[in-house]
Design a protein around this motif. Structure first.
Motif, PDB file in Angstrom:
ATOM      1  N   ILE A 150      -6.997 -14.319 114.104  1.00  0.00           N
ATOM      2  CA  ILE A 150      -7.811 -14.126 112.891  1.00  0.00           C
ATOM      3  C   ILE A 150      -8.868 -13.046 113.144  1.00  0.00           C
ATOM      4  CG2 ILE A 150      -9.220 -15.279 111.147  1.00  0.00           C
ATOM      5  CD1 ILE A 150      -7.974 -17.965 112.139  1.00  0.00           C
TER       6      ILE A 150
ATOM      7  N   SER B 187     -16.329 -19.962 112.571  1.00  0.00           N
ATOM      8  CA  SER B 187     -14.960 -20.403 112.281  1.00  0.00           C
ATOM      9  C   SER B 187     -14.870 -21.904 112.364  1.00  0.00           C
ATOM     10  CB  SER B 187     -13.989 -19.877 113.346  1.00  0.00           C
ATOM     11  OG  SER B 187     -13.884 -18.508 113.340  1.00  0.00           O
TER      12      SER B 187
ATOM     13  N   SER C 164     -13.068 -25.510 110.409  1.00  0.00           N
ATOM     14  CA  SER C 164     -11.686 -25.890 110.133  1.00  0.00           C
ATOM     15  C   SER C 164     -11.641 -27.048 109.146  1.00  0.00           C
ATOM     16  CB  SER C 164     -11.040 -26.328 111.455  1.00  0.00           C
ATOM     17  OG  SER C 164      -9.831 -26.996 111.225  1.00  0.00           O
TER      18      SER C 164
ATOM     19  N   TYR D 108     -11.400 -23.143 107.497  1.00  0.00           N
ATOM     20  CA  TYR D 108     -10.081 -22.575 107.205  1.00  0.00           C
ATOM     21  C   TYR D 108      -9.068 -23.693 107.034  1.00  0.00           C
ATOM     22  CZ  TYR D 108     -12.142 -18.884 110.265  1.00  0.00           C
ATOM     23  OH  TYR D 108     -12.931 -17.979 110.903  1.00  0.00           O
TER      24      TYR D 108
ATOM     25  N   PRO E 124      -4.029 -20.673 108.142  1.00  0.00           N
ATOM     26  CA  PRO E 124      -3.787 -19.228 108.033  1.00  0.00           C
ATOM     27  C   PRO E 124      -2.427 -18.846 108.617  1.00  0.00           C
ATOM     28  CG  PRO E 124      -5.487 -19.689 109.692  1.00  0.00           C
ATOM     29  CD  PRO E 124      -5.104 -20.998 109.093  1.00  0.00           C
TER      30      PRO E 124
ATOM     31  N   LEU F 164      -8.040 -14.362 104.422  1.00  0.00           N
ATOM     32  CA  LEU F 164      -9.049 -15.057 105.226  1.00  0.00           C
ATOM     33  C   LEU F 164     -10.036 -14.044 105.827  1.00  0.00           C
ATOM     34  CD1 LEU F 164     -10.025 -17.697 106.493  1.00  0.00           C
ATOM     35  CD2 LEU F 164      -8.307 -17.419 108.276  1.00  0.00           C
TER      36      LEU F 164
ATOM     37  N   HIS G 256     -14.347 -13.382 105.361  1.00  0.00           N
ATOM     38  CA  HIS G 256     -15.441 -13.182 106.318  1.00  0.00           C
ATOM     39  C   HIS G 256     -16.351 -12.036 105.882  1.00  0.00           C
ATOM     40  CE1 HIS G 256     -12.711 -15.680 108.592  1.00  0.00           C
ATOM     41  NE2 HIS G 256     -13.709 -15.967 109.391  1.00  0.00           N
TER      42      HIS G 256
ATOM     43  N   ASN H  71     -14.821 -23.903 101.929  1.00  0.00           N
ATOM     44  CA  ASN H  71     -13.388 -24.047 102.189  1.00  0.00           C
ATOM     45  C   ASN H  71     -12.713 -22.713 101.915  1.00  0.00           C
ATOM     46  OD1 ASN H  71     -13.601 -26.785 102.620  1.00  0.00           O
ATOM     47  ND2 ASN H  71     -12.993 -27.345 100.528  1.00  0.00           N
ATOM     48  N   LEU H  72     -11.884 -22.244 102.836  1.00  0.00           N
ATOM     49  CA  LEU H  72     -11.066 -21.065 102.557  1.00  0.00           C
ATOM     50  C   LEU H  72      -9.597 -21.493 102.581  1.00  0.00           C
ATOM     51  CD1 LEU H  72     -12.870 -18.118 104.427  1.00  0.00           C
ATOM     52  CD2 LEU H  72     -13.263 -18.992 102.123  1.00  0.00           C
ATOM     53  N   GLY H  73      -9.046 -21.636 101.393  1.00  0.00           N
ATOM     54  CA  GLY H  73      -7.641 -22.017 101.218  1.00  0.00           C
ATOM     55  C   GLY H  73      -7.206 -21.578  99.836  1.00  0.00           C
TER      56      GLY H  73
END
Ligand code: NAD
Ligand code: WQD
Length: 338
Positions: free
Chosen positions: A13, A123, A125, A178, A181, A240, A244, A260-262
């Protein structure tokens, strides 16, 4: 021009994020001990962006090395990827995981404070929600009790960062949670290159397709899901990476902010295999195997907060994720070692 310190920037990443940072006009300094990456990635980044990132081979637990980096470069903010990430291995080697992930972050934060740098993107999760959280996961839910030392290390770091922000109002920290990814840069020059047998689904599928592995084991087809296999929220690694860059722009707000990154969608293991086969034309032989210990049946993100506050969405289709994964894998059958 701002300079960003990217720990773990030689990793999967991190390398994609370095490319997006360079494209957005940032200067980048990478600190990585190369425990899970290959220095060949640095040339690939240079090929894509036309700019060589500055690279320091060092461990984030090495306070003197970090102090030297902060003394040499005028760092505006830090993106902290460096850490160990294999869930199964963390059960075997908990001390290594807590040491790398928790102590590593503490040493980094101490070095940042001594250098007067208080802007951090971490980072985290989806695993921090723990096994009992209802889906979709929302940031307003409390941190759960992750079942692996890896997951626990991420939840612990979030707690440490929250306490740090309470202790000193100069800190501005974003924790990005994340989901799953996958994919690779569209150039096919950088991508995921796990050492040894992949733990994760996508690199396993692509290594079967390229002939490096004989068949995929689908871990369980008797879950309470539409086709019996687990559902996950897979997002493109470049989306993703862009998340950032957006987060850096939000670091004018003090305190700890989690996102949340999804994509907000759950996709089954069998649908991943079908999508890969139909996009690439490659066969992926598979067998149904027993459930993998610790797997949750289904989770995905509620990603509304990132959309609202960071103007970020994971926009790439599953088809693009598959096509980009295959371009990387087929152009580099041996990864960076080829
Ligand atoms: P990766 O292993 O490819 O990258 C991590 C990088 O950090 C590697 O280059 C490694 O050499 C380096 N590193 C590890 N320990 C270090 C240390 N002590 N000092 C300096 N460098 C060190 O992993 P990734 O998939 O790119 O993940 C990056 C971060 O995102 C990790 O913190 C991981 O836990 C987190 N994360 C990953 C996922 C995922 O599915 N890949 C999901 C959620 C969170
Ligand atoms: C996805 C699905 C497997 C491999 C892990 C971490 C999580 C996060 C991302 C860092 C599951 C199935 C897998 C295989 C399979 N990492 N599978 N055969 O477990 O959702 O998440 O990586 O934070 O913390 O736990 O991802 O890719 O391992 O698995 O059937 O060979 O694919 O059972 O349903 P997971 P994954």
């Amino acid at each position: 021009m701002q300079t960003i310190l990217v720990t773990g920037g030689a990793g999967y990443i991190g390398s994609h994020t370095v490319v997006e940072l360079q494209a957005a006009g940032y200067d980048v300094v990478i600190v990585d001990n190369l425990v899970n990456s290959n220095p060949a990635v640095l040339n690939r980044i240079h090929q894509i962006s036309g700019k060589a990132p500055l690279f320091v081979q060092a461990d984030v637990r090495d306070a003197d090395a970090l102090a030297a980096v902060f003394a040499k470069y005028d760092i505006d903010a830090v993106i902290h990827f460096a850490g160990l990430k294999a869930v199964g291995e963390s059960v075997e080697k908990p001390l290594q995981y807590y040491d790398n992930n928790v102590r590593g972050t503490m040493v980094l934060c101490q070095a940042m404070a001594e250098a007067g740098v208080f802007k951090l993107v971490f980072s985290s999760s989806a695993t921090v929600y723990g096994p009992d959280a209802p889906v979709p996961y929302e940031e307003s839910m409390p941190l759960g009790q992750p079942s692996s030392p890896y997951g626990a290390s991420k939840a612990m770091v979030e707690r440490v960062l929250a306490d740090l922000c309470v202790s000193d109002s100069r800190w501005s920290v974003v924790a990005l949670r994340y989901f799953n990814p996958i994919g690779a840069h569209v150039s096919g020059l950088i991508g995921e290159d796990p050492l040894g047998l992949p733990n994760n689904l996508m690199p396993f599928i692509s290594r079967v397709a390229v002939g490096k592995l004989a068949e995929l084991s689908v871990f369980g087809d008797d879950y309470n899901t539409p086709d019996g296999t687990c559902l996950r929220d897979y997002l493109h690694v470049v989306d993703l990476a862009v998340g950032h860059c957006r987060s850096l722009q939000s670091l004018d707000k003090v305190g700890l902010h989690a996102f949340n990154l999804g994509t907000g969608n759950g996709v089954s293991v069998l649908d991943m295999v079908k999508a890969f086969e139909s996009v690439t034309g490659q066969k992926v032989p598979y067998k149904i195997a027993p459930r993998r210990h610790g797997d949750l049946p289904a989770f995905w993100a509620n990603a509304d907060k990132a959309k609202r506050e960071l103007s970020w969405v994971a926009g790439s289709s599953l088809e693009k994720m598959m096509a980009d994964t295959w371009r990387w894998q087929s152009n580099n059958p041996d990864g960076y070692g080829g």
